[in-house]
Design an enzyme around this catalytic site. Structure first.
Site, mmCIF file in Angstrom:
data_model
loop_
_atom_site.group_PDB
_atom_site.id
_atom_site.type_symbol
_atom_site.label_atom_id
_atom_site.label_comp_id
_atom_site.label_asym_id
_atom_site.label_seq_id
_atom_site.Cartn_x
_atom_site.Cartn_y
_atom_site.Cartn_z
ATOM 1 C CG HIS A 285 23.354 26.142 37.452
ATOM 2 N ND1 HIS A 285 23.682 25.468 36.301
ATOM 3 C CD2 HIS A 285 22.069 26.554 37.289
ATOM 4 C CE1 HIS A 285 22.625 25.484 35.471
ATOM 5 N NE2 HIS A 285 21.632 26.124 36.040
ATOM 6 C CD GLU B 210 19.371 24.294 33.080
ATOM 7 O OE1 GLU B 210 20.355 25.040 33.308
ATOM 8 O OE2 GLU B 210 18.238 24.567 33.493
ATOM 9 C CG HIS C 65 17.730 25.392 38.614
ATOM 10 N ND1 HIS C 65 17.300 24.462 37.692
ATOM 11 C CD2 HIS C 65 18.523 26.245 37.923
ATOM 12 C CE1 HIS C 65 17.807 24.755 36.505
ATOM 13 N NE2 HIS C 65 18.566 25.831 36.614
ATOM 14 C CD GLU C 66 19.992 29.665 39.415
ATOM 15 O OE1 GLU C 66 21.184 29.665 39.023
ATOM 16 O OE2 GLU C 66 19.024 29.637 38.619
HETATM 17 CO CO CO Z 1 19.799 26.648 35.014
#
Ligand code: CO
Length: 507
Positions: A274, A300, A270-271
């Protein structure tokens, strides 16, 4: 001063503000990762000082005068057509940032900082004591101050527009309400059908997994996803985050728990999503305020696309499962790739948003959005919030929290004063699925490549179509230009129906 000199001057002030903010951010990163505990006193002062200096450069009278002289006013959200596209985007973003930073009187900003600082401490205590009453008076003040903020920022239609706009530029409450109302109906229906089917066994994920091997795996995953370790780092912190310290320095953190194997993997991916976004901004926007994601919702969309739509796909694990099974021979004894795939995609209504699966997650967000709107319009009073929380939870997820700590008190956001932030989490799912549909229609072999251990075609496409624009395009411009249509929740719903229809054997 000639026009291009004015733009040059504005860019140099912007660049200084950016560098100061990055320096503050570097100290913050250190505070969360390596700083010795007792260093906090001076560290707080260092950060506050740098942020004050950055703020001065952002809000200087000269900035307002230059924007004025360059014809950048609120009435011209797209800027003047005769300017270079890059300069137009820069001026538009600079005007927005200047307005956000200067529309609030200093006294309100100070008051907001004081109230939310006390509010956060009160929230921690209230959550530990499982007692909403301890937090209630603080939240009442926070809601009142947010109303005042909204009035100062100004809005045309809905008071909540002004708050939402801070996190999702140009998004309107009415539009989000319509999207979420469609989405809620589809999700509640899908979850209902899933609950009638035999449930998935995910007990193997609760076994004990060596942290050292989890770290090794995280590094291997990141390298394959295209995260460059000469432009970033992976470290450990209490809560995973991504931070941009410069155009070639975007760092991520994760955390490892022996009994939360899947959580460490997916929060790392997830990170990385980003970070890849921030690292992919075109060089022409480096050193300006455009060198970042265009909104929290689009951000997101990138993190959740990698985490869920790629990272939780069968193709991804058809490549990675053999490696994981080799690393965790004992832990995964008797488990095959298919059982593992199903386990990491188990759907079950649960109390805590951050632990929710891909299907129920957005319902947690819609719940918060509805309550926030009620608080802002005054239809809902803070004292009635716990009851409203439980009733909406029952309506959307079919469960009722046994305590305030596991219900209305679970998130830090409101104590920090952030109202209008939550919707961006669910918007991210919607944007992500819509981008993915365009991606797979343009690159039909994308997932086949993932199953061969090659996610590069997906990253290249995201870089070309989304990342490189940084904040130069608004979320709406980006979605329309990339996918040819405005945001439509149908993409996400169809994605879920296909994936979970297959996993749960829905007809
Ligand atoms: Co996030």
């Amino acid at each position: 001063m000639a026009e291009n000199e004015k733009i040059g001057r504005l860019k140099s002030l912007d660049r200084e503000a950016l560098r100061l903010a990055e320096a503050a951010e570097t100290l913050r990163w250190d505070q969360e990762t390596y700083m010795p505990e007792d260093a906090i006193g001076a560290r707080s002062e260092q950060i506050a000082l740098l942020e004050t200096l950055a703020h001065q450069r952002e809000t200087a009278e000269e900035v307002g005068e230059l924007l004025e002289a360059l014809g950048s006013t609120e009435a011209q959200p797209l800027g003047r057509e005769e300017l270079e596209p890059g300069d137009r985007a820069f001026l538009r973003a600079k005007r927005r940032a200047f307005d956000l930073a200067t529309k609030l009187p200093a006294q309100l900003v100070r008051r907001f900082a004081e109230v939310t600082s006390r509010g956060q401490a009160a929230w921690v205590k209230a959550k530990n004591a499982d007692d909403f009453e301890q937090f209630r008076p603080h939240l009442e003040e926070i809601v009142a101050l947010n109303r005042e903020k909204a009035e100062r920022f100004g809005y045309e239609e809905h008071i909540y527009d002004a708050l939402l706009d801070q996190f999702e530029p140009f998004a309107k409450t009415r539009e989000v309400e319509a999207l979420f109302s469609d989405l809620a109906g589809s999700l509640v229906d899908l979850v209902g059908r899933i609950r009638e089917r035999p449930q998935v066994d995910d007990s193997m994920l609760q076994r004990s997994y060596s942290v050292a091997k989890q770290e090794l795996l995280a590094g291997e995953l990141l390298s394959q996803l295209g995260y460059e370790f000469n432009r970033g780092r992976l470290d450990v912190s209490a809560h995973p985050f991504t931070t941009t310290l410069g155009p070639n320095d975007v760092r991520i953190t994760t955390r490892y728990h022996e009994d939360l194997f899947a959580s460490a993997i997916f929060s790392t991916i997830h990170e990385a999503g980003h970070a890849l976004y921030e690292l992919g901004v075109a060089e022409e926007y480096h050193d300006t305020l455009l060198a970042t994601g265009t909104s929290l919702g689009i951000h997101e969309s990138q993190s959740r696309l990698w985490e869920n739509m790629v990272g939780r796909s069968r193709e991804f694990w058809s490549h990675w499962f053999p490696r994981v099974a080799e690393l965790f021979k004992q832990e995964l004894a008797g488990v095959d790739a298919e059982a593992f795939y199903r386990a990491i995609n188990k759907v079950e209504p649960s109390l805590i948003r951050i632990e929710a699966d891909e299907v129920t997650y957005s319902l947690h967000v819609i719940l918060r959005f509805r309550l926030e709107m009620g608080l802002m319009t005054g239809d809902l009073e803070v004292k009635d919030l716990p009851e409203a929380w439980n009733a909406t939870m029952e309506e959307l997820l079919g469960i009722t929290p046994p305590s305030a700590a596991k219900g209305v008190l679970q998130d830090v956001h409101w104590s920090m004063g952030a109202i209008g932030y939550f919707p961006t989490y669910a918007l991210g799912n919607l944007y992500g699925a819509q981008f993915l549909d365009t991606l797979t229609s343009e690159i039909p072999e994308a997932y086949e490549e993932v199953s061969r251990g090659n996610p590069a075609p997906i990253l290249d496409w995201l870089r070309e179509r989304i990342h490189r624009h940084g904040a130069a395009k608004t979320p709406k411009e980006l979605v329309t230009e990339v996918t040819g249509a405005p945001l439509d929740p149908g993409h996400f719903v169809r994605y879920l129906e296909t994936k979970y229809g297959e996993i749960y054997g829905l007809s």
